[in-house]
Design a protein around this motif. Structure first.
Motif, short mmCIF file in Angstrom:
data_model
loop_
_atom_site.label_atom_id
_atom_site.label_comp_id
_atom_site.label_asym_id
_atom_site.label_seq_id
_atom_site.Cartn_x
_atom_site.Cartn_y
_atom_site.Cartn_z
N ILE A 32 0.69 -1.25 0.12
CA ILE A 32 -0.03 -0.12 0.05
C ILE A 32 1.03 1.23 0.05
N ARG A 33 0.81 1.94 -1.11
CA ARG A 33 1.62 3.40 -1.03
C ARG A 33 0.71 4.44 -0.24
N VAL A 34 1.48 4.94 0.60
CA VAL A 34 0.88 6.24 1.32
C VAL A 34 1.21 7.58 0.70
N ALA A 35 0.55 8.70 0.86
CA ALA A 35 0.52 9.69 0.07
C ALA A 35 1.84 10.56 0.55
N THR A 36 2.28 10.73 1.88
CA THR A 36 3.46 11.32 2.24
C THR A 36 4.37 10.40 3.15
N PHE A 37 5.45 10.87 3.17
CA PHE A 37 6.38 10.03 4.09
C PHE A 37 5.94 10.08 5.65
N GLU A 38 5.38 11.41 5.83
CA GLU A 38 4.84 11.49 7.26
C GLU A 38 3.91 10.21 7.74
N ASP A 39 2.99 9.97 6.51
CA ASP A 39 2.13 9.05 6.89
C ASP A 39 2.79 7.70 7.15
N LEU A 40 3.69 7.53 6.46
CA LEU A 40 4.64 6.22 6.85
C LEU A 40 5.09 6.38 8.06
N VAL A 41 5.66 7.39 8.60
CA VAL A 41 6.18 7.43 9.65
C VAL A 41 5.23 7.32 11.09
N ARG A 42 3.94 7.63 10.66
CA ARG A 42 2.86 7.44 11.86
C ARG A 42 2.57 5.87 11.74
N VAL A 43 2.37 5.19 10.73
CA VAL A 43 2.31 3.84 10.72
C VAL A 43 3.39 3.22 11.37
N ALA A 44 4.70 3.64 11.10
CA ALA A 44 5.88 3.16 11.91
C ALA A 44 5.61 3.10 13.57
N LYS A 45 5.43 4.37 13.90
CA LYS A 45 5.31 4.76 15.33
C LYS A 45 4.01 3.79 15.80
N LEU A 46 3.04 3.58 15.44
CA LEU A 46 1.98 2.85 15.76
C LEU A 46 2.17 1.34 15.86
#
Length: 540
Positions: free
Chosen positions: A476-490
């Motif tokens: 799944i491709r996210v819109a911004t790198f910040e979205d990917l960071v939120r997934v990693a933190k969760l």
């Protein structure tokens, strides 16, 4: 939990400072005094720090610091007195009381805390170069700590997956892990700009704390009056005085003497020659008047009889010669008449020749007006007359106020205060702006391509993997790198990073699937899909 404890300790420290250690000039109760001297031994020694608290009442036994009328600051013990009449003070190492009697308004406070030797350490902090080193350390330590933390996280993040293909990530631009964010040139410039900002800040504080100019009072000699007296006693020729005169002889650096004692019964007249001289730089237009009086004085506290010897006479120039004569027989008759009137004989008297010179002119281009009153004094008794000093010198001085610029020093460097102020005003903002820009480049990747910005800002969360660990096409491709960071933190995981000829792929594997963000190598711009935001399973 650690953050909450740190916050609690900070709040407690701030409250303790506000209640117990806040200085008087900030509305608090505390004053800080560094002890100097031996008058309070053995209670206190030189270099100790005394923390004082302002109290509503003071009593004997209290150790207090108080201001003296001369502007000094004394820390002694109250041994008596009261607030209305003033307290009686005495040092513990003194056997006598102080000359000062301070009242409550003069007292800074009573001793609340005594820290032996701490005052010397505080004096060390007052040195400008030491303040500069301390502030430079305060700004450098967080930067170095942040860098070291990021490097340690990249070498082995506690949440890093145990992947056989994982390898250490490299900094943007090919820098190795041993280099700080942004590389050594950027980081070195950041430290230099930050240090320069602190240095200019300290320079500005020191420059604004002192006046731009200082005045000095200098006493200068404008001109000098000098007078010398030459005297002669006249009498009828006799066995003792065959010439009928006795001249005064002044030995060098010694008293005035005569060749023979002058006996009152034989002396008829005293002739005194005045030689006046005015000396000074560039004297012009000098003129004035000269007059003289004769004073017969019965001791220092007795009666005084004054008679005029000469009315004021005008003169021009810087030198003058005048001769004054007075009849000694008339002086004897005056003394006898006064003694008969008052019924008392003093026994010894003074004959005072008192010339008065009123002088005007200019000295070194400055006008002046002065009075010179030299005196020729002789001791007089029924048997003998003893002449006194024959020369008088009186310098006339003036107070000259000179203004000069002050200097502010930082270690071996000293700058004029006004240029130092302008240097701090203009240089500190520039240094701060440069430091902020370099910090943005080093830690945020400002002005660089997106891959570099990602590595600069989120480098501690990245873990580089080789092609075997790349994300599958169904990720799944996210819109911004910040979205990917939120997934990693969760999920509590790192962001895996794989690079190939096409660009850079960043992905996070979670229990719900694999999330991906792609940066094209050709354009260095993010290429993200706009697919559904709902996670779906990725193929293994």
């Amino acid at each position: 939990m650690k953050k909450r404890i740190a916050l609690l300790l900070t709040v407690v420290a701030v409250l303790a400072w506000a209640v117990l250690f806040r200085p008087l000039f900030l509305g608090g109760p505390a004053s800080f005094v560094i002890v100097s001297g031996v008058s309070m031994r053995p209670t206190m020694h030189t270099g100790d720090l005394a923390v004082l608290h302002r109290e509503s009442e003071y009593a004997p036994g209290d150790v207090v610091a108080f201001k003296t009328p001369e502007g000094g600051l004394i820390i002694h013990r109250i041994v008596g007195g009261d607030a209305e009449q003033g307290f009686v003070m005495q040092g513990d190492n003194r056997d006598h009381i102080d000359e000062w009697h301070p009242k409550p308004d003069d007292i800074l406070g009573s001793l609340w805390l005594h820290a032996p030797g701490l005052g010397d350490r505080l004096l060390w902090l007052k040195q400008p170069q030491n303040i500069g080193m301390l502030m430079a350390a305060l700004i450098a330590v967080p930067i170095l700590y942040t860098t070291d933390t990021r490097l340690r996280r990249r070498r082995g993040h506690p949440m890093a997956p145990k992947h056989q293909n994982a390898r250490p990530a490299s900094d943007a631009g090919g820098n190795t892990l041993g280099e700080p964010p942004g590389g050594w040139p950027v980081f070195g410039g950041l430290v230099a700009a930050g240090g320069l900002f602190l240095l200019l800040g300290v320079l500005g504080v020191l420059a604004w704390r002192q006046p731009a100019t200082e005045t000095e009072q200098a006493t200068i000699e404008r001109y000098t009056h000098s007078a010398s007296f030459d005297f002669t006693f006249l009498m009828a020729p006799s066995t003792l005085y065959p010439t009928g005169r006795v001249r005064g002889e002044a030995a060098e650096d010694g008293p005035v003497t005569t060749s023979q004692p002058v006996y009152t019964r034989l002396a008829d007249e005293l002739v005194v020659n005045l030689d006046y001289l005015l000396e000074g730089a560039a004297l012009e237009g000098v003129s004035g008047t000269v007059a003289a009086e004769l004073l017969v004085r019965a001791g220092e506290d007795g009666w005084v009889q004054t008679s005029v010897l000469s009315e004021p006479e005008a003169f021009i120039g810087t030198s003058l010669e005048r001769t004054f004569r007075f009849d000694l027989a008339q002086v004897s008759a005056t003394i006898a008449r006064i003694e008969e009137e008052i019924g008392y004989s003093a026994g010894s008297y003074e004959l005072v020749l008192a010339p008065r010179l009123d002088v005007t002119g200019t000295a070194a281009g400055q006008p002046f007006e002065g009075t010179f009153t030299p005196q020729f004094v002789s001791s007089y008794s029924e048997t003998q007359i003893d002449p006194g000093a024959t020369s008088v010198t009186e310098p006339v001085t003036a107070t000259e106020i000179n203004s000069s610029g002050t200097h502010v020093g930082l270690g071996p460097v000293s700058l004029p205060t006004v240029p130092a102020r302008w240097l701090a005003i203009l240089g500190a903002p520039v240094a701060l702006a440069v430091a902020a820009g370099l910090a943005a480049v080093a830690f945020l990747g400002l002005g660089r391509d997106e891959e570099t910005r990602i590595r600069a800002r989120y480098g501690s969360m990245l873990l580089a993997v080789d092609g075997a660990g790349r994300s599958p096409e169904q990720a799944i491709r996210v819109a911004t790198f910040e979205d990917l960071v939120r997934v990693a933190k969760l999920d509590g995981s790192l962001v895996l990073h794989a690079s190939d000829a096409d660009g850079h792929r960043y992905f996070v594997r979670s229990g719900l699937g694999t999330y991906e963000y792609v940066v094209s190598r050709d354009t260095s711009m993010a290429e993200s899909s706009r697919g559904t935001l709902h996670p779906r399973r990725a193929e293994a």
